[in-house]
Design a protein around this motif. Structure first.
Motif, PDB file in Angstrom:
ATOM      1  N   LEU A 124       0.900  -1.295  -0.001  1.00 42.25           N
ATOM      2  CA  LEU A 124       0.057  -0.090   0.001  1.00 42.25           C
ATOM      3  C   LEU A 124       0.930   1.291   0.227  1.00 42.25           C
ATOM      4  O   LEU A 124       0.552   2.327  -0.585  1.00 42.25           O
ATOM      5  N   LEU A 125       1.945   1.219   0.582  1.00 41.56           N
ATOM      6  CA  LEU A 125       2.913   2.219   0.828  1.00 41.56           C
ATOM      7  C   LEU A 125       3.424   2.682  -0.591  1.00 41.56           C
ATOM      8  O   LEU A 125       3.447   3.961  -1.040  1.00 41.56           O
ATOM      9  N   VAL A 126       3.490   1.799  -1.578  1.00 40.67           N
ATOM     10  CA  VAL A 126       4.125   2.066  -2.921  1.00 40.67           C
ATOM     11  C   VAL A 126       3.031   2.751  -3.455  1.00 40.67           C
ATOM     12  O   VAL A 126       3.147   3.667  -4.430  1.00 40.67           O
ATOM     13  N   LEU A 127       1.728   2.131  -3.578  1.00 44.14           N
ATOM     14  CA  LEU A 127       0.517   2.800  -4.247  1.00 44.14           C
ATOM     15  C   LEU A 127       0.328   4.227  -3.767  1.00 44.14           C
ATOM     16  O   LEU A 127       0.259   5.206  -4.755  1.00 44.14           O
ATOM     17  N   LEU A 128       0.345   4.352  -2.650  1.00 47.11           N
ATOM     18  CA  LEU A 128       0.092   5.954  -2.056  1.00 47.11           C
ATOM     19  C   LEU A 128       1.183   6.775  -2.584  1.00 47.11           C
ATOM     20  O   LEU A 128       0.838   8.141  -2.676  1.00 47.11           O
ATOM     21  N   GLY A 168       1.444   1.670  -8.440  1.00 45.75           N
ATOM     22  CA  GLY A 168       2.395   2.761  -7.698  1.00 45.75           C
ATOM     23  C   GLY A 168       3.459   3.006  -8.509  1.00 45.75           C
ATOM     24  O   GLY A 168       3.695   4.340  -8.780  1.00 45.75           O
ATOM     25  N   CYS A 169       4.369   2.015  -8.886  1.00 46.15           N
ATOM     26  CA  CYS A 169       5.586   2.453  -9.633  1.00 46.15           C
ATOM     27  C   CYS A 169       5.107   3.209 -10.982  1.00 46.15           C
ATOM     28  O   CYS A 169       5.913   4.125 -11.549  1.00 46.15           O
ATOM     29  N   LEU A 170       3.913   2.472 -11.663  1.00 45.51           N
ATOM     30  CA  LEU A 170       3.838   3.204 -13.089  1.00 45.51           C
ATOM     31  C   LEU A 170       3.420   4.701 -12.903  1.00 45.51           C
ATOM     32  O   LEU A 170       3.540   5.461 -13.582  1.00 45.51           O
ATOM     33  N   LEU A 171       2.739   5.033 -11.634  1.00 43.21           N
ATOM     34  CA  LEU A 171       2.194   6.350 -11.686  1.00 43.21           C
ATOM     35  C   LEU A 171       3.374   7.303 -11.262  1.00 43.21           C
ATOM     36  O   LEU A 171       3.311   8.444 -11.540  1.00 43.21           O
ATOM     37  N   ALA A 172       4.425   6.909 -10.579  1.00 41.74           N
ATOM     38  CA  ALA A 172       5.306   7.632 -10.337  1.00 41.74           C
ATOM     39  C   ALA A 172       6.145   7.981 -11.720  1.00 41.74           C
ATOM     40  O   ALA A 172       6.920   8.840 -11.478  1.00 41.74           O
ATOM     41  N   ALA A 173       6.294   6.820 -12.341  1.00 44.98           N
ATOM     42  CA  ALA A 173       7.176   7.122 -13.732  1.00 44.98           C
ATOM     43  C   ALA A 173       6.203   8.045 -14.615  1.00 44.98           C
ATOM     44  O   ALA A 173       7.000   8.908 -14.889  1.00 44.98           O
ATOM     45  N   VAL A 174       5.073   8.096 -14.600  1.00 39.53           N
ATOM     46  CA  VAL A 174       4.340   8.928 -15.450  1.00 39.53           C
ATOM     47  C   VAL A 174       4.263  10.428 -14.639  1.00 39.53           C
ATOM     48  O   VAL A 174       4.551  11.487 -15.270  1.00 39.53           O
ATOM     49  N   ALA A 175       4.252  10.508 -13.400  1.00 38.29           N
ATOM     50  CA  ALA A 175       4.695  11.866 -12.724  1.00 38.29           C
ATOM     51  C   ALA A 175       6.144  12.309 -13.139  1.00 38.29           C
ATOM     52  O   ALA A 175       6.063  13.713 -13.340  1.00 38.29           O
ATOM     53  N   LEU A 176       7.189  11.470 -13.118  1.00 36.44           N
ATOM     54  CA  LEU A 176       8.274  12.094 -13.592  1.00 36.44           C
ATOM     55  C   LEU A 176       8.244  12.357 -15.105  1.00 36.44           C
ATOM     56  O   LEU A 176       9.118  13.388 -15.292  1.00 36.44           O
TER      57      LEU A 176
END
Length: 455
Positions: A205-209, A269-277
């Protein structure tokens, strides 16, 4: 006067959002095959492919369609909360109630003036996050192989053992008990929750959030530029984008996936972080979360070609991400090559088909099943490459399209796989809203200008 296609293009985002909401709701309401959810996913995939091929999506959806999509999602959250195969604690009703409250707050956010929309979006995110934490706390001992395997594998890892050499006890009959069949970052992401709170689900959950918070902050900043006058409509688009980002972690099925420990939450969570970057023009840093997603679940490799083809990321960064993911897996491979390959590759090749899979596999002749999977994925690549513009929005939506094509013919496709595809479709619409505030996306097949190319 605009023609029919031009008029329809204004509603392409609306249609895409409703397709995502309908598939997520149908597969959450009944998490295994029924005639109803099978019709919804087939019709939804056909509609999505048509929207892309006609270049009607990704577009910014209207507030009306956002409200309707959220109301569709509330139906299974109310009628079919995640009550199965867990020991429910006293906070369980509060957890599911907060999950529904998040959607209600998002509906309210879509209806109010822009200056209040960011606040309601933040409150909705807080409600959804709290619901996810409480659903873990109030859902003890899930009787599912995924959670049991993760719990015992992390304990073995902390004791110096190799989880890929372990067998697992207490798994319900008929489920996997002789292989850790996930890639290594699943272990590493789960470990903090196991160490700190005794449950791997908190780590996932931490990764998703973290990933969703990164993307939410990026779209918030897009609506509040640090210097200069804001372009007309900027705050409106950015506020809608924020609501869409929060919607990705509020779709029906999100609480169940968190509760059951399915690692799609880590992938997302990982893909959202990549998109944000990528949206922040930090494509070099986006290599890291993409690599972590690749090292979490095997079929994430299906979207790697899209990342390689998109100019804002490119094949060199895609190759670097693949190499980093391989580096994460390498120690486990070297420790026991036969066992690692057997659990992470051969296991899935030998996996028997499930008659309750939410896919068309069961209806295909045996000789056509594998070719159908390959052809559908290849068709998704072709449609994405030919008709999606080379924006971050196009990339995110293309990833959802590829996953949906794979799920449609796969021999074991269930709620968790379908939800991931739907969440990426919504993310694509959110990206379109903030991308248009800063730059015009490159058309299909063309490189962006130097001013729009990621550094």
């Amino acid at each position: 006067m605009p023609g029919p296609l031009a008029r329809a293009s204004r509603h392409g985002g609306d249609a895409t959002l409703l397709v995502a909401a309908a598939i997520a709701a149908a597969t959450s309401y009944t998490t295994i095959y029924t005639d109803f959810n099978a019709v919804v996913v087939v019709a939804g995939c056909i509609a999505l492919a048509a929207l892309v091929a006609l270049r009607l999506t990704p577009q910014v959806p209207s507030r009306a369609s956002l409200c309707l999509a959220l109301l569709i999602g509330l139906i299974p959250q109310w009628w079919r909360p995640p009550i199965g195969n867990v020991d429910r604690g006293p906070l369980f009703p509060l957890a599911t109630g907060l999950g529904m409250l998040a959607s209600v707050l998002l509906v309210a956010g879509a209806l109010v003036v822009v200056r209040r929309r960011f606040l309601l979006g933040a409150l909705a995110y807080l409600s959804a996050s709290t619901a996810a934490v409480l659903i873990v706390q109030a859902s003890a001992r899930p009787a599912i192989d995924v959670w049991i395997i993760f719990q015992q594998a992390t304990r073995g890892l902390l004791g110096g053992g190799n989880p890929y050499e372990m067998a697992f006890s207490g798994v319900p009959a008929g489920q996997t008990d002789d292989c850790f069949n996930y890639l290594p970052f699943t272990l590493l992401a789960s470990l903090p929750g196991r160490v700190a709170l005794g449950d791997v689900r908190y780590g996932e959950l931490l990764v998703l959030l973290a990933g969703s918070a990164m993307l939410g902050w990026r779209v918030f900043r897009a609506g509040h530029p640090r210097a200069g006058a804001a372009p007309p409509g900027l705050a409106e688009r950015a506020s809608l984008a924020l609501l869409l980002v929060v919607m990705t972690v509020s779709l029906p099925g999100t609480l169940r996936i968190t509760q059951q420990a399915w690692n799609e939450s880590v992938v997302l969570g990982c893909l959202l972080a990549a998109v944000a970057l990528l949206l922040s023009d930090r494509a070099g840093l986006a290599v890291v979360p993409l690599a972590l997603a690749l090292a979490t679940k095997q079929h994430v490799v299906l979207v790697l070609p899209l990342w390689a083809l998109w100019p804002s990321f490119g094949w060199r960064r895609a190759a670097t991400a693949a190499a980093l993911a391989a580096g994460i897996c390498l120690p486990w491979l070297l420790a026991n090559p036969g066992r690692f390959y057997g659990c992470t590759v051969q296991f899935f090749l030998d996996l028997p088909a499930r008659p309750d899979s939410i896919s068309v596999w069961r209806f295909l002749p045996e000789a056509a099943r594998i070719p159908a999977v390959l052809l559908l994925v290849a068709a998704a690549y072709l449609v994405a490459y030919r008709f999606l513009d080379r924006s971050v929005a196009g990339l995110a939506l293309g990833c959802g399209l590829v996953f949906a094509a794979f799920d449609l013919a796969n021999k074991q496709s269930f709620e968790n796989q379908w939800l991931l595809a739907c969440q990426l479709l919504v993310v694509g619409l959110a990206c379109r809203a903030v991308e248009r505030s800063t730059r015009e996306p490159a058309p299909p097949g063309e490189l962006p200008s130097p001013a729009t190319r990621a550094t």
